[in-house]
Write a protein that holds these residues in place. Structure first.
Motif, PDB file in Angstrom:
ATOM      1  N   GLU A 179       0.849  -1.229   0.010  1.00 27.88           N
ATOM      2  CA  GLU A 179      -0.158   0.112  -0.005  1.00 27.88           C
ATOM      3  C   GLU A 179       0.828   1.281  -0.136  1.00 27.88           C
ATOM      4  O   GLU A 179       2.042   1.262   0.340  1.00 27.88           O
ATOM      5  CB  GLU A 179      -1.114   0.123   1.282  1.00 27.88           C
ATOM      6  N   ARG A 180       0.238   2.339  -0.425  1.00 30.56           N
ATOM      7  CA  ARG A 180       0.984   3.655   0.072  1.00 30.56           C
ATOM      8  C   ARG A 180       1.077   3.988   1.380  1.00 30.56           C
ATOM      9  O   ARG A 180       0.185   3.523   2.141  1.00 30.56           O
ATOM     10  CB  ARG A 180      -0.055   4.824  -0.697  1.00 30.56           C
ATOM     11  N   THR A 207       0.824   5.257   5.053  1.00 25.81           N
ATOM     12  CA  THR A 207      -0.094   6.089   5.918  1.00 25.81           C
ATOM     13  C   THR A 207       0.859   6.798   7.024  1.00 25.81           C
ATOM     14  O   THR A 207       1.963   5.884   7.757  1.00 25.81           O
ATOM     15  CB  THR A 207      -1.081   5.569   6.024  1.00 25.81           C
ATOM     16  N   PRO A 221      -4.764   2.540   3.826  1.00 22.07           N
ATOM     17  CA  PRO A 221      -5.266   3.677   3.370  1.00 22.07           C
ATOM     18  C   PRO A 221      -6.921   3.694   3.319  1.00 22.07           C
ATOM     19  O   PRO A 221      -7.269   2.488   3.038  1.00 22.07           O
ATOM     20  CB  PRO A 221      -4.463   3.855   1.982  1.00 22.07           C
ATOM     21  N   ASP A 270      -8.488   4.541   0.504  1.00 23.55           N
ATOM     22  CA  ASP A 270      -9.064   4.484  -0.936  1.00 23.55           C
ATOM     23  C   ASP A 270      -7.878   4.009  -1.678  1.00 23.55           C
ATOM     24  O   ASP A 270      -6.833   4.081  -1.255  1.00 23.55           O
ATOM     25  CB  ASP A 270      -9.428   5.737  -1.474  1.00 23.55           C
ATOM     26  N   GLU A 279      -4.769   4.292  -4.259  1.00 26.69           N
ATOM     27  CA  GLU A 279      -3.847   5.481  -4.036  1.00 26.69           C
ATOM     28  C   GLU A 279      -2.772   5.551  -5.359  1.00 26.69           C
ATOM     29  O   GLU A 279      -2.321   4.693  -5.747  1.00 26.69           O
ATOM     30  CB  GLU A 279      -3.086   5.444  -2.938  1.00 26.69           C
ATOM     31  N   ILE A 290       0.773   7.961  -7.044  1.00 30.95           N
ATOM     32  CA  ILE A 290       1.655   9.171  -6.927  1.00 30.95           C
ATOM     33  C   ILE A 290       2.015   9.405  -8.173  1.00 30.95           C
ATOM     34  O   ILE A 290       2.745   8.551  -8.924  1.00 30.95           O
ATOM     35  CB  ILE A 290       2.827   9.025  -5.928  1.00 30.95           C
ATOM     36  N   TRP A 317      -1.473   1.981  -6.252  1.00 30.34           N
ATOM     37  CA  TRP A 317      -1.749   0.828  -5.228  1.00 30.34           C
ATOM     38  C   TRP A 317      -3.350   0.627  -5.214  1.00 30.34           C
ATOM     39  O   TRP A 317      -3.893   1.626  -4.857  1.00 30.34           O
ATOM     40  CB  TRP A 317      -1.142   0.843  -3.893  1.00 30.34           C
ATOM     41  N   THR A 357      -5.103  -0.749  -2.904  1.00 27.60           N
ATOM     42  CA  THR A 357      -5.319  -0.888  -1.351  1.00 27.60           C
ATOM     43  C   THR A 357      -6.216  -2.173  -1.019  1.00 27.60           C
ATOM     44  O   THR A 357      -5.860  -3.112  -0.331  1.00 27.60           O
ATOM     45  CB  THR A 357      -6.122   0.329  -0.815  1.00 27.60           C
ATOM     46  N   LEU A 377      -8.863   2.913  -8.878  1.00 32.64           N
ATOM     47  CA  LEU A 377      -7.342   3.019  -9.114  1.00 32.64           C
ATOM     48  C   LEU A 377      -7.369   3.316 -10.901  1.00 32.64           C
ATOM     49  O   LEU A 377      -6.653   4.106 -10.952  1.00 32.64           O
ATOM     50  CB  LEU A 377      -6.707   1.809  -8.593  1.00 32.64           C
ATOM     51  N   SER A 435      -8.278   6.687 -11.336  1.00 28.33           N
ATOM     52  CA  SER A 435      -7.270   7.707 -11.031  1.00 28.33           C
ATOM     53  C   SER A 435      -6.161   7.692 -11.910  1.00 28.33           C
ATOM     54  O   SER A 435      -5.399   8.834 -12.268  1.00 28.33           O
ATOM     55  CB  SER A 435      -6.757   7.284  -9.779  1.00 28.33           C
TER      56      SER A 435
END
Length: 426
Positions: free
Chosen positions: A328-329, A331, A337, A339, A341, A343, A354, A356, A364, A367
């Motif tokens: 995961e990203r 935290t 997280p 939702d 994520e 970057i 990711w 999640t 995802l 996004s």
């Protein structure tokens, strides 16, 4: 590959799990010339080990800190069900995927904390689950204390989902010889060129944008690109497993206070035996246990949460476990997280992604497409996301075509029920 700048593509997705495959499908549907690169087999690691529940947020209502996550995931059961039932609408065609169950069950033990936790879950949901009468309960829950809820969260066979998406894009998915089978020419994380190696084959690619969707592999990829790998976190699990030919199929969560004591999902092994995956708090706490201790803990938990299941009476019952990391990203407190994520860097030329949760792969992909829209654009796409007119040179045909990774239980050693019971403390 001297003298070759590489074949241009709009999007190169690295990682062939549920995240990478869903991103590939979404990109093709948006009209982008996209490819996917996998270092092992499709779903290797986290994706094929997932339990396949398309959560709608029910379990996240047990703790106040998880309520934001419940909101993000609330629409996913209906979305996935639509993709399984119809070719209309956004997203991949999942009609060929196997829905293991249309719903899951939620029940509680007889502790006070468990009763309060169940009440909290029922009160917090926007769409409440259905309370089932004793006569309509599944056989394993006929004698459960208190309410038994039916939750409209479908469960999918994970390998069949991966296969359904991959089969729609056979000319866009390529395998390389491990992580080192990708050579980058990059500056500050901006990838100008990649060389893909598979056996004796080498193919150069010049991507407009690169998406890192390799789960735990994102850390190594970012390091090789000169980027910070500490933006990622791993939350480990030690999943329990049991199997037997006469074990009934079952999918559900046992609630105890503000936690999911155990989550049970069912699959099949290559010999046709039913396999239960045991997650929840059992798997989280099991990280500190070795394999033998986790098998004994799983035995005690199942006796506690399913008193109507006569484990001692099931012929050929066996136990095992496996470890898997949730990538995961990162935290601030190391918690999950809320939702999916992403970057993005360099105006979307590099995106680290990711999901999640397995269920959040559609969010995802949306996004990622948004993050890369400005540089890759959107075209007319092919009819219903078809990959039949892939504009790639013949050299790509020399790269291997990855298959679907095996379920984790196919690669584990197993212990007889007698040996587990004999080793368990009285």
């Amino acid at each position: 590959m001297p003298g070759s700048d590489g074949h241009p593509v709009d999007l190169a997705v690295i990682g062939g799990g549920i995240a990478g495959l869903w991103i590939l499908d979404a990109a093709v549907r948006a009209g982008r010339n996209a490819i996917l690169i996998e270092a092992f087999e499709l779903g290797h690691g986290q994706s094929v080990a997932a339990q396949g529940i398309i959560h709608g947020g029910l379990k996240y209502t047990l703790r106040e800190r998880d309520l934001d996550a419940a909101g993000a995931i609330a629409d996913m059961p209906g979305f996935w069900r639509d993709r399984h039932e119809s070719i209309d609408g956004p997203g991949p065609d999942l009609r060929a995927a196997r829905m293991s169950a249309p719903c899951t069950w939620m029940w509680r033990t007889d502790s006070l904390a468990s009763r309060l936790g169940m009440l909290g879950a029922k009160a917090a949901l926007r769409t409440r689950p259905e309370t089932i009468s004793e006569a309509d309960r599944p056989r394993l829950l006929r004698n459960a204390a208190g309410a038994v809820l039916r939750v409209a969260e479908p469960v999918f066979d994970t390998r069949s989902v991966l296969r359904a998406i991959a089969d729609a894009h056979p000319g866009r998915i390529f395998g390389v010889d491990g992580p080192e089978g990708i050579e980058f020419a990059s500056t500050g994380g901006r990838v100008e060129r990649m060389i893909l190696r598979s056996g004796d084959a080498e193919v150069a690619v010049r991507p407009t944008a690169v998406v890192l969707a390799a789960g735990v592999g994102n850390e190594g990829l970012r390091t090789r690109l000169g980027l910070d790998a500490e933006v990622a976190q791993r939350r480990p699990l030690h999943m329990g497993l049991i199997r037997a030919r006469t074990l009934p199929e079952f999918h559900g969560h046992c609630v105890d206070g503000n936690k999911t004591r155990v989550t049970i999902t069912s699959g099949r092994d290559e010999a046709g035996r039913t396999v239960w995956q045991l997650g929840g708090d059992l798997a989280e706490r099991g990280v500190e246990r070795d394999g033998g201790a986790q098998r004994r803990a799983a035995y005690r938990e199942l006796r506690g949460v399913l008193p109507g299941l006569d484990l001692d009476g099931i012929e050929d019952l066996e136990w095992s476990s496996y470890r898997v990391d949730r990538a995961e990203r990162r935290t601030r407190a190391g918690l999950r997280p809320d939702d999916a994520e992403v970057i993005p860097l360099h105006d979307g030329r590099l995106v680290t992604a990711w999901p999640t949760k397995w269920a959040l792969a559609p969010r995802l992909a949306a996004s990622v497409l948004e993050a890369t829209e400005a540089i890759t654009g959107s075209g007319k796409g092919s009819e219903k996301g078809s990959s039949t007119s892939v504009d790639l040179p013949a050299s790509f045909e020399t790269l291997r075509r990855p298959g679907i990774a095996a379920f984790p239980w196919e690669e584990r050693s197993w212990t007889s029920h007698h040996d587990v019971v004999s080793a368990a403390p009285v």
